[in-house]
Design an enzyme around this catalytic site. Structure first.
Site, mmCIF file in Angstrom:
data_model
loop_
_atom_site.group_PDB
_atom_site.id
_atom_site.type_symbol
_atom_site.label_atom_id
_atom_site.label_comp_id
_atom_site.label_asym_id
_atom_site.label_seq_id
_atom_site.Cartn_x
_atom_site.Cartn_y
_atom_site.Cartn_z
ATOM 1 N N GLY A 263 -20.273 -7.077 -14.086
ATOM 2 C CA GLY A 263 -21.444 -6.256 -14.436
ATOM 3 C C GLY A 263 -21.356 -4.872 -13.802
ATOM 4 O O GLY A 263 -22.370 -4.258 -13.467
ATOM 5 N N GLY B 77 -23.338 -1.464 -14.839
ATOM 6 C CA GLY B 77 -24.798 -1.381 -14.811
ATOM 7 C C GLY B 77 -25.320 -0.396 -13.774
ATOM 8 O O GLY B 77 -24.551 0.330 -13.133
ATOM 9 N N GLN B 78 -26.648 -0.396 -13.601
ATOM 10 C CA GLN B 78 -27.294 0.553 -12.678
ATOM 11 C C GLN B 78 -26.737 0.408 -11.263
ATOM 12 O O GLN B 78 -26.364 1.395 -10.619
ATOM 13 C CB GLN B 78 -28.818 0.313 -12.646
ATOM 14 N N ASP C 299 -16.309 -10.830 -20.270
ATOM 15 C CA ASP C 299 -17.575 -11.508 -20.572
ATOM 16 C C ASP C 299 -17.673 -12.667 -19.584
ATOM 17 O O ASP C 299 -16.781 -13.518 -19.530
ATOM 18 C CB ASP C 299 -17.557 -12.025 -22.021
ATOM 19 N N ILE C 300 -18.735 -12.695 -18.813
ATOM 20 C CA ILE C 300 -18.841 -13.669 -17.721
ATOM 21 C C ILE C 300 -18.905 -15.104 -18.253
ATOM 22 O O ILE C 300 -18.710 -16.066 -17.498
ATOM 23 C CB ILE C 300 -20.056 -13.313 -16.811
ATOM 24 N N TYR D 206 -35.567 -14.674 -16.513
ATOM 25 C CA TYR D 206 -34.730 -13.974 -15.518
ATOM 26 C C TYR D 206 -35.023 -14.518 -14.114
ATOM 27 O O TYR D 206 -34.109 -14.894 -13.367
ATOM 28 C CB TYR D 206 -35.030 -12.469 -15.607
ATOM 29 N N LYS E 180 -32.549 -16.710 -11.635
ATOM 30 C CA LYS E 180 -32.160 -16.223 -10.302
ATOM 31 C C LYS E 180 -32.574 -17.215 -9.214
ATOM 32 O O LYS E 180 -31.853 -17.408 -8.232
ATOM 33 C CB LYS E 180 -32.784 -14.844 -10.042
ATOM 34 N N ILE F 74 -34.702 -1.263 -7.694
ATOM 35 C CA ILE F 74 -33.771 -0.287 -7.108
ATOM 36 C C ILE F 74 -33.904 1.052 -7.834
ATOM 37 O O ILE F 74 -33.880 1.107 -9.067
ATOM 38 C CB ILE F 74 -32.316 -0.807 -7.200
HETATM 39 P P1 NAD Z 1 -27.909 -3.688 -15.369
HETATM 40 O O1 NAD Z 1 -28.627 -4.335 -16.514
HETATM 41 O O2 NAD Z 1 -27.973 -2.227 -15.230
HETATM 42 O O3 NAD Z 1 -26.385 -4.140 -15.365
HETATM 43 C C1 NAD Z 1 -25.994 -5.444 -15.673
HETATM 44 C C2 NAD Z 1 -24.610 -5.360 -16.254
HETATM 45 O O4 NAD Z 1 -24.232 -6.678 -16.643
HETATM 46 C C3 NAD Z 1 -24.539 -4.477 -17.522
HETATM 47 O O5 NAD Z 1 -23.579 -3.455 -17.363
HETATM 48 C C4 NAD Z 1 -24.172 -5.446 -18.632
HETATM 49 O O6 NAD Z 1 -23.289 -4.888 -19.600
HETATM 50 C C5 NAD Z 1 -23.488 -6.561 -17.842
HETATM 51 N N1 NAD Z 1 -23.514 -7.835 -18.570
HETATM 52 C C6 NAD Z 1 -24.505 -8.362 -19.307
HETATM 53 N N2 NAD Z 1 -24.092 -9.505 -19.888
HETATM 54 C C7 NAD Z 1 -22.819 -9.700 -19.472
HETATM 55 C C8 NAD Z 1 -21.843 -10.708 -19.722
HETATM 56 N N3 NAD Z 1 -22.084 -11.727 -20.559
HETATM 57 N N4 NAD Z 1 -20.645 -10.598 -19.109
HETATM 58 C C9 NAD Z 1 -20.350 -9.555 -18.294
HETATM 59 N N5 NAD Z 1 -21.215 -8.556 -18.055
HETATM 60 C C10 NAD Z 1 -22.444 -8.633 -18.628
HETATM 61 O O7 NAD Z 1 -28.444 -4.406 -14.042
HETATM 62 P P2 NAD Z 1 -28.419 -3.827 -12.555
HETATM 63 O O8 NAD Z 1 -29.741 -3.215 -12.317
HETATM 64 O O9 NAD Z 1 -27.197 -3.069 -12.290
HETATM 65 O O10 NAD Z 1 -28.405 -5.203 -11.750
HETATM 66 C C11 NAD Z 1 -27.212 -5.732 -11.212
HETATM 67 C C12 NAD Z 1 -27.567 -7.064 -10.560
HETATM 68 O O11 NAD Z 1 -28.530 -6.837 -9.541
HETATM 69 C C13 NAD Z 1 -28.161 -8.072 -11.527
HETATM 70 O O12 NAD Z 1 -27.660 -9.350 -11.221
HETATM 71 C C14 NAD Z 1 -29.630 -7.996 -11.245
HETATM 72 O O13 NAD Z 1 -30.255 -9.217 -11.472
HETATM 73 C C15 NAD Z 1 -29.658 -7.655 -9.779
HETATM 74 N N6 NAD Z 1 -30.885 -6.940 -9.394
HETATM 75 C C16 NAD Z 1 -31.110 -5.671 -9.825
HETATM 76 C C17 NAD Z 1 -32.280 -5.027 -9.447
HETATM 77 C C18 NAD Z 1 -32.588 -3.618 -9.867
HETATM 78 O O14 NAD Z 1 -33.687 -3.136 -9.609
HETATM 79 N N7 NAD Z 1 -31.657 -2.905 -10.508
HETATM 80 C C19 NAD Z 1 -33.213 -5.686 -8.630
HETATM 81 C C20 NAD Z 1 -32.960 -7.008 -8.257
HETATM 82 C C21 NAD Z 1 -31.773 -7.618 -8.604
HETATM 83 C C1 AKB Z 2 -36.240 -6.020 -12.921
HETATM 84 O O1 AKB Z 2 -37.257 -5.310 -12.934
HETATM 85 O O2 AKB Z 2 -35.995 -6.934 -13.711
HETATM 86 C C2 AKB Z 2 -35.233 -5.779 -11.806
HETATM 87 C C3 AKB Z 2 -35.511 -6.691 -10.678
HETATM 88 C C4 AKB Z 2 -36.600 -6.392 -9.723
HETATM 89 O O3 AKB Z 2 -34.862 -7.703 -10.554
HETATM 90 N N1 AKB Z 2 -35.292 -4.400 -11.438
#
Ligand code: NAD
Ligand code: AKB
Length: 315
Positions: free
Chosen positions: A7, A10-11, A48-49, A138, A142, A168
Site C-alpha cells: 500500500g 497511499g497517503q 495485489d495483497i 473497516y 482492523k 493523519i
Molecule cells: P490510502 O487509502 O491512502 O492507501 C492505501 C493504499 O492501499 C492505496 O495506495 C491502495 O492502492 C492500496 N491498496 C488497496 N487495495 C489494495 C490491494 N488489494 N493490494 C495492494 N494494495 C492495495 O491509506 P493510508 O491513509 O495511506 O493508510 C495506510 C494504512 O494506515 C492503512 O492500513 C490504514 O488503515 C492505516 N491508517 C491510516 C490512517 C490515516 O489517517 N491515513 C489512520 C489510521 C490508520
Molecule cells: C479513516 O478516516 O478511515 C482513517 C482512519 C482514522 O483510520 N483516516
C-alpha cells in the site's frame, strides 16, 4: 535488512517509504501497491495483497526481512463494498502474518486505527483496553486484525508491532477515502479557494496527528528494543484533538478571509461513533512516545508547505 512496504502509494505509504529509504537506504526498501505511483519511486513492484503467491515470490526474490503492511481500504470507501473491504483488509493481513511466520521474518508493522472504536467505547481519554464495537467494516477488519497480530505473536513468537493511528494530516500526499480526510482537504481548499464545505458537523471532535509525528512514532516503535514492546495488538496513540470549527479558527490566524460551511454526509455518523481524545500513556511508558505537533504548530506547517507548493505550481 530488506523491507517490503505494501500500500506504498497511499497517503501514509508515500511518506513512510521515503522516510524508510532515508534511514535504511533506497534499495533496501521495496515499495508495492496495486496502483503505480505517478513519480519516480523505484524500487516499486505491482502487488495485489490478495495474491499470496506474489507476496511469497517477493519475499524470496528480495530476501525480505521486514514488512510494513499498509494496504487497506479505509472507513468511508469501505462502506461502498463491505465484503471486498473485509477481504482486502483482513485476508491481506493474514497472508502477510502467515508468510512472515513461514519465512521467519524479523518484524511486521500493522497500522491499526481509532476506527476500532464504536458507540460503547468511552469517548474521552479512551483507555488502551476499552470496550470496542466498531460500526464500519473497516473498523471491524482492523479490530480483528489486532487480535490476529496478537495471536501470531503469542502463538508463533512473531515480532509484530502496531499503532492505532488517529487521523493523519500531511502536506505531501492526499488521503484515500477516510472519515478524517476533511482535515487535509480543508487546507488545500483554504489556500486555493478561500472556502471549504465540510462533510462533518462543526463540533465533531476527533483525535488527529501530524504526518511528521506519525512517521517518528512508527520509527520509534519499530526500532524499540523488543523487551519494551508489551502490546502486540495495537498501541493507543495521539497527537491532538480538534473539531472542524476549531481547525477553521486555526487556519484563519494565517488566512483571515477563510470561510467554512457544513454539509454533514454519511461520514458524520462514522465520526460520531469514534472517540474524541485518547489515553496513549502505554506508548509513553513502554517506548517513550511524545508528540511534537499541536493544532497551532501543525496548521502553521501545513500552510507554509502548501503555500510554497501551490505558488511554485502557478509560476
Ligand atoms: P490510502 O487509502 O491512502 O492507501 C492505501 C493504499 O492501499 C492505496 O495506495 C491502495 O492502492 C492500496 N491498496 C488497496 N487495495 C489494495 C490491494 N488489494 N493490494 C495492494 N494494495 C492495495 O491509506 P493510508 O491513509 O495511506 O493508510 C495506510 C494504512 O494506515 C492503512 O492500513 C490504514 O488503515 C492505516 N491508517 C491510516 C490512517 C490515516 O489517517 N491515513 C489512520 C489510521 C490508520
Ligand atoms: C479513516 O478516516 O478511515 C482513517 C482512519 C482514522 O483510520 N483516516
Amino acid at each position: 535488512m530488506s523491507i517490503l512496504v505494501t500500500g506504498a502509494n497511499g497517503q501514509i505509504g508515500t511518506i513512510l517509504t521515503r522516510n524508510l529509504r532515508e534511514i535504511y537506504g533506497k534499495d533496501e526498501v521495496i515499495a508495492s501497491d496495486i496502483l503505480r505511483p505517478n513519480y519516480d519511486d523505484d524500487p516499486f513492484l505491482m502487488l495485489d495483497i490478495l495474491n499470496v503467491q506474489r507476496i511469497r515470490e517477493i519475499i524470496e526474490d528480495f530476501n525480505i526481512t521486514e514488512i510494513y503492511h499498509l494496504a487497506a481500504i479505509l472507513s468511508a470507501n469501505g462502506e461502498w463494498n463491505p465484503l471486498k473491504t473485509w477481504n482486502v483488509n483482513l485476508n491481506g493481513l493474514l497472508s502477510v502474518l502467515d508468510l512472515a511466520r513461514e519465512y521467519a521474518l524479523e518484524k511486521v508493522f500493522f497500522p491499526s486505527t481509532i476506527a476500532i472504536h464504536g458507540p460503547t467505547t468511552p469517548k474521552i481519554d479512551t483507555p488502551q483496553d476499552a470496550p470496542f464495537m466498531p460500526t464500519t467494516v473497516y473498523g471491524m477488519s482492523k479490530l480483528a486484525g489486532e487480535y490476529w497480530c496478537n495471536y501470531y505473536h503469542q502463538r508463533f513468537g512473531l515480532d509484530v508491532r502496531s499503532l492505532r493511528y488517529p487521523g493523519i494530516i500531511g502536506h505531501d500526499s492526499l488521503p484515500g477515502g477516510g472519515t478524517t480526510d476533511y482535515a487535509v482537504e480543508i487546507f488545500h481548499e483554504a489556500i486555493n479557494r478561500g472556502h471549504y464545505t465540510c462533510f462533518l458537523a462543526p463540533d465533531t471532535r476527533l483525535p488527529m496527528m501530524y504526518m511528521d509525528d506519525a512517521m517518528r512514532a512508527t520509527n520509534e516503535l519499530m526500532q524499540a528494543d523488543k523487551t519494551k514492546i508489551r502490546i502486540h495488538s495495537g498501541y493507543n496513540l495521539t497527537g491532538m484533538s480538534f473539531t472542524p470549527a476549531e481547525l477553521a479558527d486555526a487556519i484563519r490566524v494565517h488566512i483571515p478571509t477563510f470561510t467554512i460551511d457544513y454539509k454533514p454526509d454519511f461520514r458524520q455518523e462514522i465520526a460520531a461513533s469514534w472517540s474524541q481524545t485518547i489515553d496513549d500513556s502505554r506508548a509513553k511508558e513502554d517506548w517513550g512516545w511524545t508528540p511534537a505537533y499541536d493544532l497551532e504548530k501543525m496548521t502553521a506547517d501545513m500552510i507554509y508547505h502548501l503555500d510554497k507548493f501551490y505558488s511554485k505550481k502557478s509560476n
